[in-house]
Design an enzyme around this catalytic site. Structure first.
Site, mmCIF file in Angstrom:
data_model
loop_
_atom_site.group_PDB
_atom_site.id
_atom_site.type_symbol
_atom_site.label_atom_id
_atom_site.label_comp_id
_atom_site.label_asym_id
_atom_site.label_seq_id
_atom_site.Cartn_x
_atom_site.Cartn_y
_atom_site.Cartn_z
ATOM 1 N N ASP A 127 -16.902 5.505 14.049
ATOM 2 C CA ASP A 127 -15.685 5.412 13.329
ATOM 3 C C ASP A 127 -15.093 3.902 13.052
ATOM 4 O OD1 ASP A 127 -13.324 5.625 12.067
ATOM 5 O OD2 ASP A 127 -12.510 7.247 13.513
ATOM 6 N N LYS A 156 -5.402 10.949 0.967
ATOM 7 C CA LYS A 156 -5.590 9.388 1.613
ATOM 8 C C LYS A 156 -6.674 9.003 0.894
ATOM 9 C CE LYS A 156 -6.746 7.200 5.878
ATOM 10 N NZ LYS A 156 -6.812 7.516 7.239
ATOM 11 N N ALA A 160 -12.976 1.520 6.613
ATOM 12 C CA ALA A 160 -13.595 1.168 5.357
ATOM 13 C C ALA A 160 -12.560 -0.366 5.158
ATOM 14 C CB ALA A 160 -13.499 1.941 4.299
ATOM 15 N N GLU A 203 0.805 -1.196 -0.083
ATOM 16 C CA GLU A 203 0.110 0.100 0.036
ATOM 17 C C GLU A 203 0.782 1.155 0.338
ATOM 18 O OE1 GLU A 203 -1.534 1.810 3.526
ATOM 19 O OE2 GLU A 203 -1.241 0.090 4.717
ATOM 20 N N LYS A 247 -3.124 -1.943 16.041
ATOM 21 C CA LYS A 247 -2.780 -1.336 17.049
ATOM 22 C C LYS A 247 -3.995 -1.148 18.127
ATOM 23 C CE LYS A 247 0.655 1.610 14.866
ATOM 24 N NZ LYS A 247 0.225 1.714 13.548
#
Ligand code: PSU
Ligand code: MN
Length: 313
Positions: A144, A92, A147, A30, A165
């Protein structure tokens, strides 16, 4: 999209295309980890080192990004340098951003979500990264939820990460993945690793001990015509793992500051990552780099097994 039309927007690097055509192993990477996940120049150095690690394992790396409105499956060294230097100035790019970024001919740093999406369009099945997004702490109020979890639910790519994390709610993240039918596998462990540390106190679904078995599970999911991806969680090597109390304290501090400053939405994850790095005086960055390299090795071995198993059948 018609495949000829799609080709106008998808640029597969020649070496990646050649590897895919001859059923040789390819590993996707990525670009948000480059632009938003690490500071310059360590981000570019790491990205290049990850590619080299994959090549040394006998696979072909494909760093994925959107550049000037084109989806790239395989970036050049110059493109990686460009994304790394521009850093957070690059948008982003999650799933919802794709149509806008492409229609406007912009650059986009791909998250786990859009890297999976583009990898799948290109025919790449294995993807190595550091950590994934998940259900954030307090998501019962903020809603939150990354995706990344939806993409794992609907795109058949295997994502090799070092767990998540504890800026996230790890328990809720596992529940969400269960609901969505995403297998969560622990490489050599039954415990979900927590990125900087090997332990989290949460259990994964299954422990898997070999790249061959990872590949078999992936192929079985295809045979069963399931649309989902697979999450492989690979613990950080012992020698690079961080002290739990040190990292927990840094995470709490970062979360408190994010709350005070009203950080929300897509800014949350990059803010927390940068803050944790500052608080730990760069120690977390060293660990971060090592775990990505470790994941690149496992992803390469798994991609090789996929190709080998298919040749044998
Ligand atoms: N977690 C990390 N490092 C990262 C990211 C997450 O430890 O670089 C990045 C990945 O690109 C991931 C994205 O897909 O953050 C998730 O962002 P969000 O939480 O906004 O969905
Ligand atoms: Mn989010």
């Amino acid at each position: 999209m018609e495949s000829t039309e799609l080709k106008q927007y998808l640029e597969i690097a020649p070496e990646v295309e050649e590897a895919l055509r001859s059923n040789r192993p390819v590993v996707a990477l990525e670009s948000t980890i480059i632009s938003h996940g690490m500071p310059y120049p360590q981000n570019v150095e790491t990205a290049m080192k990850v590619e080299e690690t994959i090549r040394n394992c006998g696979a072909t790396p494909a760093t994925i990004a959107v550049i000037k409105g084109k989806m790239k499956a395989g970036c050049s060294a110059d493109e990686i340098e460009y994304l790394g230097k521009k850093g957070v100035e690059v948008t982003k790019c999650s799933r919802r951003d794709m149509p806008v970024i492409l229609a406007r001919g912009m650059d986009g740093a791909t998250t786990v979500t859009t890297t999976m999406l583009i990898a799948h369009l290109a025919g790449i099945r294995v993807f190595a990264t550091g950590g994934i997004g998940g259900v954030h702490r307090g998501a019962e109020k903020t809603m939150d939820i990354s995706a990344d979890l939806e993409e794992l639910a609907s795109t058949p790519v295997m994502v090799v990460c070092a767990g998540a994390k504890s800026i996230l709610d790890l328990g809720l993240t596992l529940e969400y993945l269960e609901t969505k039918g995403v297998p969560v596998l622990g490489y050599g462990t039954k415990e979900l690793p927590a990125f900087y540390t090997r332990k989290s106190g949460f259990e994964v679904d299954y422990r898997v001990d070999t790249p061959e078995e990872l590949a078999k599970i992936y192929l079985m999911q295809r045979r069963l015509q399931m649309p989902n991806g697979i999450l492989v969680t690979n613990p950080i090597p012992e020698e690079y793992s961080m002290d739990k109390t040190v990292i927990d304290k840094a995470i709490e501090e970062a979360l408190a500051e994010a709350k005070n400053r009203g950080i929300h939405g897509k800014e949350t994850t990059p803010f927390l990552l940068a803050k944790i790095k500052d608080i730990t005086g760069g120690d977390s960055l060293d660990s971060n780099i090592q775990l990505v390299l470790n994941n690149a090795r496992l992803a390469s071995e798994t991609a090789k097994e996929l190709c080998r198993l298919e040749q044998g059948s």
